[in-house]
Design a protein around this motif. Structure first.
Motif, PDB file in Angstrom:
ATOM      1  N   ALA A  31      26.991  50.204  41.690  1.00 42.51           N
ATOM      2  CA  ALA A  31      26.923  48.750  41.524  1.00 42.51           C
ATOM      3  C   ALA A  31      26.366  48.045  42.752  1.00 42.51           C
ATOM      4  CB  ALA A  31      28.303  48.204  41.196  1.00 42.51           C
ATOM      5  N   ASP A  32      25.624  46.963  42.484  1.00 35.79           N
ATOM      6  CA  ASP A  32      25.206  46.029  43.534  1.00 35.79           C
ATOM      7  C   ASP A  32      26.201  44.882  43.657  1.00 35.79           C
ATOM      8  OD1 ASP A  32      22.615  47.334  43.969  1.00 35.79           O
ATOM      9  OD2 ASP A  32      22.097  46.539  41.994  1.00 35.79           O
ATOM     10  N   VAL A  33      26.837  44.551  42.542  1.00 35.13           N
ATOM     11  CA  VAL A  33      27.818  43.463  42.490  1.00 35.13           C
ATOM     12  C   VAL A  33      29.024  43.970  41.700  1.00 35.13           C
ATOM     13  CG1 VAL A  33      28.295  41.098  41.732  1.00 35.13           C
ATOM     14  CG2 VAL A  33      25.991  41.717  42.510  1.00 35.13           C
ATOM     15  N   VAL A  34      30.235  43.699  42.197  1.00 33.69           N
ATOM     16  CA  VAL A  34      31.456  44.053  41.477  1.00 33.69           C
ATOM     17  C   VAL A  34      32.239  42.774  41.202  1.00 33.69           C
ATOM     18  CG1 VAL A  34      33.572  45.427  41.442  1.00 33.69           C
ATOM     19  CG2 VAL A  34      31.553  46.277  42.669  1.00 33.69           C
ATOM     20  N   VAL A  35      32.424  42.456  39.926  1.00 32.28           N
ATOM     21  CA  VAL A  35      33.243  41.320  39.515  1.00 32.28           C
ATOM     22  C   VAL A  35      34.530  41.926  38.962  1.00 32.28           C
ATOM     23  CG1 VAL A  35      33.396  39.271  38.056  1.00 32.28           C
ATOM     24  CG2 VAL A  35      31.166  39.991  38.976  1.00 32.28           C
ATOM     25  N   TYR A  36      35.654  41.644  39.608  1.00 32.96           N
ATOM     26  CA  TYR A  36      36.859  42.409  39.310  1.00 32.96           C
ATOM     27  C   TYR A  36      38.069  41.526  39.017  1.00 32.96           C
ATOM     28  CZ  TYR A  36      38.051  41.325  44.181  1.00 32.96           C
ATOM     29  OH  TYR A  36      38.333  40.676  45.361  1.00 32.96           O
ATOM     30  N   ALA A  51      27.951  46.551  48.303  1.00 31.72           N
ATOM     31  CA  ALA A  51      28.110  45.790  47.058  1.00 31.72           C
ATOM     32  C   ALA A  51      28.835  44.476  47.297  1.00 31.72           C
ATOM     33  CB  ALA A  51      28.875  46.626  46.033  1.00 31.72           C
ATOM     34  N   GLU A  52      28.331  43.417  46.665  1.00 35.97           N
ATOM     35  CA  GLU A  52      29.000  42.123  46.710  1.00 35.97           C
ATOM     36  C   GLU A  52      30.258  42.192  45.848  1.00 35.97           C
ATOM     37  OE1 GLU A  52      28.086  37.383  45.719  1.00 35.97           O
ATOM     38  OE2 GLU A  52      26.637  38.944  45.152  1.00 35.97           O
ATOM     39  N   ARG A  53      31.360  41.675  46.360  1.00 35.77           N
ATOM     40  CA  ARG A  53      32.630  41.714  45.652  1.00 35.77           C
ATOM     41  C   ARG A  53      33.060  40.297  45.290  1.00 35.77           C
ATOM     42  NH1 ARG A  53      31.964  46.100  48.725  1.00 35.77           N
ATOM     43  NH2 ARG A  53      33.306  47.942  48.511  1.00 35.77           N
ATOM     44  N   ILE A  54      33.335  40.071  43.993  1.00 37.70           N
ATOM     45  CA  ILE A  54      33.699  38.741  43.508  1.00 37.70           C
ATOM     46  C   ILE A  54      34.975  38.852  42.686  1.00 37.70           C
ATOM     47  CG2 ILE A  54      32.977  36.728  42.156  1.00 37.70           C
ATOM     48  CD1 ILE A  54      30.071  37.641  42.602  1.00 37.70           C
ATOM     49  N   ALA A  55      36.040  38.195  43.126  1.00 35.38           N
ATOM     50  CA  ALA A  55      37.302  38.199  42.387  1.00 35.38           C
ATOM     51  C   ALA A  55      37.191  37.274  41.187  1.00 35.38           C
ATOM     52  CB  ALA A  55      38.440  37.749  43.292  1.00 35.38           C
ATOM     53  N   ALA A  56      37.660  37.761  40.032  1.00 39.28           N
ATOM     54  CA  ALA A  56      37.527  36.983  38.790  1.00 39.28           C
ATOM     55  C   ALA A  56      38.865  36.501  38.255  1.00 39.28           C
ATOM     56  CB  ALA A  56      36.836  37.816  37.717  1.00 39.28           C
ATOM     57  N   GLY A  57      39.955  36.702  39.001  1.00 38.00           N
ATOM     58  CA  GLY A  57      41.245  36.199  38.551  1.00 38.00           C
ATOM     59  C   GLY A  57      41.994  37.203  37.715  1.00 38.00           C
ATOM     60  N   GLU A  79      19.221  38.409  38.268  1.00 39.31           N
ATOM     61  CA  GLU A  79      18.689  38.562  39.626  1.00 39.31           C
ATOM     62  C   GLU A  79      18.254  40.000  39.898  1.00 39.31           C
ATOM     63  OE1 GLU A  79      21.825  37.235  42.135  1.00 39.31           O
ATOM     64  OE2 GLU A  79      21.568  35.105  41.637  1.00 39.31           O
ATOM     65  N   GLY A  80      18.474  40.883  38.924  1.00 33.35           N
ATOM     66  CA  GLY A  80      18.070  42.281  39.072  1.00 33.35           C
ATOM     67  C   GLY A  80      19.175  43.198  39.545  1.00 33.35           C
ATOM     68  N   SER A  81      20.404  42.699  39.609  1.00 34.65           N
ATOM     69  CA  SER A  81      21.518  43.499  40.114  1.00 34.65           C
ATOM     70  C   SER A  81      22.145  44.351  39.012  1.00 34.65           C
ATOM     71  CB  SER A  81      22.605  42.584  40.700  1.00 34.65           C
ATOM     72  OG  SER A  81      22.112  41.865  41.813  1.00 34.65           O
ATOM     73  N   ILE A  82      22.686  45.502  39.431  1.00 31.91           N
ATOM     74  CA  ILE A  82      23.578  46.268  38.561  1.00 31.91           C
ATOM     75  C   ILE A  82      24.979  45.717  38.800  1.00 31.91           C
ATOM     76  CG2 ILE A  82      24.556  48.532  38.059  1.00 31.91           C
ATOM     77  CD1 ILE A  82      21.945  49.767  39.022  1.00 31.91           C
ATOM     78  N   VAL A  83      25.555  45.139  37.767  1.00 28.49           N
ATOM     79  CA  VAL A  83      26.833  44.446  37.892  1.00 28.49           C
ATOM     80  C   VAL A  83      27.932  45.295  37.252  1.00 28.49           C
ATOM     81  CG1 VAL A  83      28.112  42.320  37.430  1.00 28.49           C
ATOM     82  CG2 VAL A  83      25.624  42.238  37.742  1.00 28.49           C
ATOM     83  N   ALA A  84      28.934  45.625  38.030  1.00 27.92           N
ATOM     84  CA  ALA A  84      30.110  46.311  37.495  1.00 27.92           C
ATOM     85  C   ALA A  84      31.182  45.262  37.232  1.00 27.92           C
ATOM     86  CB  ALA A  84      30.622  47.353  38.483  1.00 27.92           C
ATOM     87  N   ARG A  85      31.551  45.106  35.964  1.00 20.31           N
ATOM     88  CA  ARG A  85      32.646  44.204  35.607  1.00 20.31           C
ATOM     89  C   ARG A  85      33.891  45.062  35.460  1.00 20.31           C
ATOM     90  NH1 ARG A  85      36.437  41.167  35.579  1.00 20.31           N
ATOM     91  NH2 ARG A  85      36.816  39.557  34.016  1.00 20.31           N
ATOM     92  N   LEU A  86      34.732  45.039  36.494  1.00 16.68           N
ATOM     93  CA  LEU A  86      35.877  45.937  36.576  1.00 16.68           C
ATOM     94  C   LEU A  86      37.102  45.245  35.980  1.00 16.68           C
ATOM     95  CD1 LEU A  86      36.360  48.771  37.749  1.00 16.68           C
ATOM     96  CD2 LEU A  86      37.041  47.694  39.891  1.00 16.68           C
TER      97      LEU A  86
END
Length: 514
Positions: A31-36, A51-57, A79-86
């Motif tokens: 992943a390039d971005v992890v939304v967790y 990887a960019e880490r973004i808390a989703a609540g 934006e071209g990122s592989i996004v892991a939605r954890l």
């Protein structure tokens, strides 16, 4: 050419990081971005460092927040990122994963789904409760509970549900669990039907309350530790025979690991495998050395040395990585003798297929010279010492005094964690409140940094309120110098030996079941 982004919706399982699937782990590592979801944060250690880490609540947010999360996923993918939605549990079992996937479909964003281990199955298993069992009925019901603590229990055909022979599970608060049990009782479920209520499922803080539905109505209503999994059915009565997770010797113990984030997993994983909660409190951060290319130059010339002395497991790992990413491989060490400082370093080398010729018991100069003594005089011998900056440079001088031609290589540098860091403040409060069962130290420098981190004056007082375990006599001596009364020293000066000492000191027996 612009890279096409995509979203991978990954079920992370119900809490234990080890329950993520192999496919999920692989997708997270790309992943390039992890939304967790906030309760799967433990898995972020498997994401790439960049990887960019973004808390989703929470796992299932309200509609407004959920729409924002879906739009965020689409934006990052565009934006071209592989996004892991954890996501917690399984994304398609009473979760918003399907809603997020539908939004991506409508936006023409490529996506895929990686199923996770559902909490409704794994949590009971960790409590020793099978959701199905021969003779315990033919139905397994996943009852929608509460996606938010304030939500009411959904309307259910209670008479039909109470008439089923099988197991019912529902993720609810204690108060709502009491309501469910009362409804089942009022609509015909026998009052002696076994039930269990499990909070913090699959984690070292897991707690299980059991009884019949008649007795559990009042007891679960008093639980205010947050939502848990309610299990109702004959199979719940098997817990006393099948419990295993909370029967391990260090279950529920909170043990501080003071190693760096890079070195901590070896000890933390060993503790958690025995049921402990590893509280990671690194006293330093690892940073690149001043000359990051020096290690590549030394690795390329390793065959020119008679001895290579590895001062730590981390130093050995970095050197071997540099060796194999260059034009050479491990065969370049064929005529070079290897000395490991400390059994943990020897174990790290062994895991790479290298058996050290000599192993020093600890980090002191005298231990290294003693380990090298059986191999004869060092006059004219070329010796490369590979070490971190925190280890004292006395070894090179001692080797030079006995005639060796010594070169030193700093494999990595460290910097202290500041006392005002939030993690340090939280640890201080936990020690003060008596919520720490043990603190571990694997080097004298780690102990001294820990004291500086939490305050020199109060360090001994705080540490004397708990159990202190050191990896060997040198570290124990440093602890006594600091004023720690009785540091524990394992029989074998390794991480495994340290863990065994903790089990001997803090371990629970099966007769100690709660």
């Amino acid at each position: 050419m612009t890279r096409t982004g995509r979203v991978v919706i990954i079920g992370a399982g119900p809490g234990d990081p080890g329950l993520i699937t192999a496919r999920g782990l692989r997708a997270l590592g790309e992943a390039d971005v992890v939304v967790y979801d906030r309760n799967v944060e433990r898995l972020l250690r498997f994401a790439p460092p960049h990887a960019e880490r973004i808390a989703a609540g929470a796992p299932a947010e309200r509609d407004t927040a959920q729409d924002a999360i879906s739009m965020l996923l689409a934006e990052k993918a565009r934006e071209g990122s592989i996004v892991a939605r954890l996501k917690w549990g399984d994304p398609f079992v009473f979760d918003s994963g399907a809603k997020e996937a539908m939004f991506l479909y409508e936006q023409r964003i490529p996506f895929e789904i990686v199923p996770g281990v559902p909490a409704a199955v794994a949590t009971p298993a960790y409590a020793g409760v099978p959701v199905t069992y021969p003779g315990a009925g033919d139905a397994f019901v996943l009852l929608r509970g509460q996606e938010h603590p304030a939500d009411p229990v959904p309307p259910i055909a209670w008479t039909a549900l109470a008439g089923l022979e099988g197991t019912i599970t529902s993720f609810v608060t204690g108060a709502a669990a009491s309501t469910v049990l009362q409804q089942l009782l009022d609509h015909g479920t026998p009052p002696d039907t076994p039930a269990a209520f499990i909070t913090d499922g699959t984690l070292p803080t897991q707690h299980t309350l059991t009884g019949s539905i008649a007795t559990m109505i009042a007891s679960v209503a008093a639980v205010d530790s947050g939502p848990g999994l309610l299990v109702v059915g004959k199979a719940a009565g098997l817990r006393e025979h099948l419990r295993w997770f909370d029967d391990r010797p260090l279950f529920g113990r909170r043990i501080v690991v003071t190693r760096s984030p890079e070195q901590a997993p070896e000890l933390a994983d060993a503790l958690e495998a025995l049921g402990a909660q590893a509280v990671q409190a690194p006293t330093l951060r690892i940073v690149p050395p001043e000359d990051p290319e020096a290690i590549d130059r030394a690795a390329a010339a390793v065959a020119d040395y008679d001895w290579v002395v590895f001062g730590s497991a981390g130093a050995a790992t970095r050197f071997l990585t540099a060796l194999t990413r260059g034009p050479l491989d491990l065969r370049a060490l064929g005529r070079v003798r290897i000395c490991a400082v400390g059994p943990s370093t020897a174990d790290r080398l062994a895991s790479a297929g290298i058996r050290p010729d000599a192993t020093a018991a600890e980090t002191g100069v005298e231990h290294v010279l003693e380990a090298l003594a059986p191999f004869g005089r060092l006059d004219g011998q070329r010796v490369l010492v590979v070490r971190p900056d925190v280890l004292r440079d006395m070894l090179a001088g001692a080797l030079a005094r006995v005639g060796a031609d010594v070169s030193e290589l700093i494999a990595y540098q460290t910097e202290p964690v500041p006392p005002d860091a939030p993690t340090v403040q939280e640890l201080y409060r936990e020690l003060l409140d008596g919520r720490i069962d043990a603190v571990t130290f694997t080097s004298p420098s780690a102990l001294r940094r820990f004291a500086a981190m939490i305050g020199e004056e109060q360090a001994a007082d705080l540490l004397n309120t708990t159990t202190v375990v050191t990896i060997g006599p040198v570290t124990a001596a440093a602890a006594r110098e600091l004023g720690i009364d009785a540091p524990i020293v394992p029989d074998r000066y390794t991480v495994a030996g340290l863990v065994q000492a903790l089990v001997a000191t803090l371990g629970r027996s099966r007769s100690g079941r709660d």
